[in-house]
Every structure is written in C-alpha cells, then in structure tokens.
Design an enzyme around this catalytic site. Structure first.
Site, PDB file in Angstrom:
ATOM      1  N   VAL A  14      25.288  -5.485  36.193  1.00  0.00           N
ATOM      2  CA  VAL A  14      24.985  -5.493  34.760  1.00  0.00           C
ATOM      3  C   VAL A  14      23.507  -5.197  34.521  1.00  0.00           C
ATOM      4  O   VAL A  14      23.151  -4.481  33.581  1.00  0.00           O
ATOM      5  CB  VAL A  14      25.384  -6.838  34.131  1.00  0.00           C
ATOM      6  N   LYS A 104      28.593 -16.719  31.632  1.00  0.00           N
ATOM      7  CA  LYS A 104      29.633 -17.587  31.072  1.00  0.00           C
ATOM      8  C   LYS A 104      29.614 -18.975  31.701  1.00  0.00           C
ATOM      9  O   LYS A 104      29.942 -19.965  31.037  1.00  0.00           O
ATOM     10  CB  LYS A 104      31.009 -16.955  31.243  1.00  0.00           C
ATOM     11  N   VAL A 131      31.433 -13.506  26.993  1.00  0.00           N
ATOM     12  CA  VAL A 131      32.890 -13.402  26.825  1.00  0.00           C
ATOM     13  C   VAL A 131      33.232 -11.994  26.379  1.00  0.00           C
ATOM     14  O   VAL A 131      32.626 -11.462  25.456  1.00  0.00           O
ATOM     15  CB  VAL A 131      33.409 -14.400  25.768  1.00  0.00           C
ATOM     16  N   ILE A 135      33.164  -6.277  24.206  1.00  0.00           N
ATOM     17  CA  ILE A 135      33.840  -6.580  22.938  1.00  0.00           C
ATOM     18  C   ILE A 135      32.946  -7.483  22.096  1.00  0.00           C
ATOM     19  O   ILE A 135      32.542  -8.551  22.554  1.00  0.00           O
ATOM     20  CB  ILE A 135      35.176  -7.303  23.183  1.00  0.00           C
ATOM     21  N   LYS A 204      35.546 -19.019  29.600  1.00  0.00           N
ATOM     22  CA  LYS A 204      35.495 -18.231  28.359  1.00  0.00           C
ATOM     23  C   LYS A 204      36.238 -18.940  27.233  1.00  0.00           C
ATOM     24  O   LYS A 204      35.813 -18.889  26.077  1.00  0.00           O
ATOM     25  CB  LYS A 204      36.068 -16.843  28.616  1.00  0.00           C
ATOM     26  N   GLY A 303      32.560  -4.808  33.426  1.00  0.00           N
ATOM     27  CA  GLY A 303      31.996  -3.531  33.854  1.00  0.00           C
ATOM     28  C   GLY A 303      30.524  -3.434  33.501  1.00  0.00           C
ATOM     29  O   GLY A 303      30.033  -4.102  32.581  1.00  0.00           O
TER      30      GLY A 303
END
Length: 430
Positions: A14, A104, A131, A135, A204, A303
């Site tokens: 990341v 998380k 989370v 999105i 989450k 991802g």
C-alpha cells in the site's frame, strides 16, 4: 501555494501504491488539497535494503526522525499490525501531527482512544482505508449518513473468502481446493487463518458497527464463525433453495432492550439480495437507515492502488484543512455507550443439515424436536445420499433466537435416529 509535508510509515504494497498515486496524480492532489503535498520521509525496517522506488525521499528506520521534524504535519501509517504501529500513531498524535492509517487492527482495538487523543491535541485521525480498500464507506458513515438512525449494516468485507465461496458455488470444488487456488493466485496468505476463520472480517465489522451505531464495538464483542465448515453439499442445497452462501459481517441496532448485535458468519443469502451478486474478490457494504432507506457501496476491497486511493483521499482532506486554516477535528464518532446483544438473544433463520436413519417416523421425530424448542420450520427437504440406510434432512427455520436453535440442536443430538448434525448455517431473509 503552501507546501505541506508528510511522512510515510511503511513502504510495502500500500505504501508504494500511495507513492505511485502521488507521482501520477500530483497536480490533481494539489488542486484538491489547496496545497502542494509531498512525502518528505519514509520509515522502513531496513535502511540498507535497496529500494529504487524511494529514490528522492529521506529514508529512516527511526520514528524519532519523524516525530521531531516540525516540518512534517501528517503521518501516514501503513505498516500493519498492532505493534509498533499503535505506539507510533499515538505518539504522532501527541506530537500534534495528523494521522492517516489503513490499519484495521489498530482502529478496531484502539480507535476510540486514538480519536479522543486526536481531538485533545487538535489534529485529525483518519482511517478510510481500514475497511473496504478503495470503497468509500467511513466518510459516508461519519458524514453523509449522519442524519440517519442506521438500523442495519451488512457487508462482504473479505475478498479472499468471497473469492473462495464464489469458486465453490461455480465449480462445486471443496474448501481445500479453492483455498490452494486462492493461495496460488496471491489472494490468500500462506497462513490463511485471519481470512478463513473470519478474524479479518470481524475487525472490519467492529469498525463499521462502531461508526454506524455511534458506540464503541471491540473485536471481543463480535461473534465470529469462519468458512472452514462449508461443504459442496451446503452450496448445492443453497442453490436448490434459492440462496447463495456468503461470509457476512453483520451489525444491527436492536434498540435499548437488546443493544447492538455484531457478528461474522457464513450466511444463506437470498439470490434477490443486492449482496448476492457480489462475487470474486470484490467487497460491498449494504446499509439500511430510517431516512435514506437502503444503500450499497461496492468496489475493490483490497490491493495496492484501491487502498492507496482511500489513503490519499484522507491525506487530501487533512491537507485541505491545514491549507484553509481549519484543522479542528470533527469530533468523536463514539457518542454513546450501547450494550452488546448477547448471542443467545440474536435472531435469525437457520439452515440445519442432518444425517439420519432412513426409516419411517424420522421426519416426525425431528419436527417434534424443533417444535418443542419453539422453532418453527419454513421448509424441510429429505434426500437419500450415498451412505446405505441413511438419508439427509435439510431444514430451514423461520427467524428464531440463537438460544432456541441451540436448544433444538441439543434435542436433535439426543435422538437415536439422528446420526450427525452435519452443518448449521444462518439464513438471512431480510
């Protein structure tokens, strides 16, 4: 234009994704942040390791280099795990530096403390990427849906298990086969425990429920069941009955008498439910509020770049506040202390698969055991299988308390005609 400087803790999947997003979208980021934002320093474990992607950055293995640097306003934690990430974030907030994280584990366990610490020090603690990867869900819960009393939040929040269940549904393969395939493709770790046993989804679920219901839900409050027990036969029966099986993170606000219910478990989900069509490694979160009605958020849940997208969005939000002179945090999202609903009081439908003697009177004895436990049956299906002299009975109940289904299962185990309770799975009928 003001130049706001940040530090990156961790340069893994990341972290390098964030660097790439800044490289490709620097002009867009500056325009939206009302300031130039640059990564000044990157913290790594081993400074001697060649890292061509970090050319041009200050590279250090000491958190002190970042905490003592007055030029650094934003600390971006992407190390993962509890330690030392939690300690580094706590110290950064105490040093009056804004913190952005995708962690998380820390948010689920220490979110309430860190939000309060940020508020005390006049800085922000941002965790959109904790989370759902790319999105957007944390900000909508904190802001866009804040006028609602949210009564339910249900999510497919682990891509590994969703991929595995999708493959089982499509190919009739067993758990071990799809797990190996997921590992070969890089979707599952060599040790898949966190995914397949539901622990990743549970963290989450704790975060989502805390935000949705305005109370602190910790990992220990989440009732967790993973997918190891799902068999190809369960998948086939789900199809015949009009369901798919998904691993769901479920949160419900049951009002004062019961409190907040939070769980992770495999679920028979009707094919007509919006979440039923979410397949592969994709994630989705379904929300029901008293004003908005029903809403669903869908996309890539993990991802490098999807997660980096969410991290960078938080960085932009913080930088814009600094540039515009509005750095006061929005305040705690944990506004009440609601009790956690005991598992015995939770209510659901259930799928129960039994191996029984193939002889007259068995179905009646089983129906009586359910009835004496105050469990009403919605449907019953009996079929012969490969074991000579044995048959399978599949029962789907109406909504009942967990205590009632547990009592029924105890009664069924005591029946001489019941060989084995093969599986028990919750049924979500909305």
């Amino acid at each position: 234009m003001e130049n706001i400087k940040a530090a990156l803790l961790g340069a893994g999947t990341v972290g390098t994704g964030v660097i790439r997003v800044f490289a490709e979208n620097g002009a867009i980021i500056a325009a939206r942040a009302h300031a130039a934002v640059t990564m000044k320093t990157v913290l790594v474990r081993d400074v001697s390791k060649p890292r061509p992607e970090l050319n041009g950055f200050n590279v250090t293995d000491s958190i002190e280099d970042i905490l003592r640097d007055d030029e650094i306003s934003i600390v971006v934690e992407l190390m993962g795990g509890i330690n030392p990430a939690y300690d580094y974030m706590r110290r950064a907030l105490m040093a009056k530096k804004h913190v952005v994280t995708a962690n998380k584990d820390v948010v689920a366990e220490y979110g309430r403390e860190l939000v309060a610490l940020a508020e005390k020090n006049g800085v922000r603690f941002m965790f959109e990427a904790s989370v759902g990867g790319g999105i957007p869900i944390i900000l909508p819960l904190k802001v866009s849906l804040s006028a609602n009393r949210i009564t339910e939040i249900i999510g497919i929040v682990n891509g590994t298990t969703n991929y595995m269940l999708t493959k089982m549904h499509e190919t009739r393969a067993d758990f071990a086969s799809v797990l190996k395939e997921a590992q070969d493709l890089g979707y599952a770790e060599a040790d898949p425990t966190a995914d397949v046993d539901g622990l990743d989804a549970a963290r989450k679920a704790a975060i989502l429920a805390s935000l949705a219901f305005g109370t602190h839900v910790s990992l220990k409050d989440v009732h967790v069941t993973g997918i190891r027990g799902i068999k190809p036969l369960d998948i086939e029966y789900a199809k015949e009955l009009g369901y798919v099986i998904k691993l769901l993170a479920v949160g419900r606000d049951c009002r004062e008498e019961k409190g907040v219910e939070v769980s992770v478990h495999p679920t028979f989900l009707p094919k007509t439910h919006p979440l039923a069509a979410v397949n592969g490694v994709f994630n989705a979160i379904f929300i029901r509020g008293n004003a908005v009605g029903e809403a669903m958020f869908y996309g890539q849940g993990a991802g490098s770049l999807p997660t980096a997208s969410a991290v960078t969005a938080d960085i932009i939000e913080v930088a814009k506040g600094i540039a515009d002179g509005f750095t006061v945090p929005s305040g705690s999202v944990y506004v009440t202390d609601k009790k956690i609903c005991p598992i015995d009081d939770t209510v659901s439908g259930y799928y129960v698969r039994l191996l029984v003697d193939d002889k007259p009177g068995v179905l009646g004895a089983i129906a009586t055991a359910f009835g004496n436990s105050q469990v009403s049956l919605k449907s019953v299906m009996q079929t012969k299988r490969e074991v000579p002299g044995k048959a399978e009975i599949v029962a789907v109940t109406h909504s009942v308390s967990h205590k009632s289904i547990s009592t029924a299962l105890d009664k069924l185990k005591s029946l001489s005609v019941v060989d084995e309770i093969k599986n028990v799975i919750r049924v979500e009928d909305g």
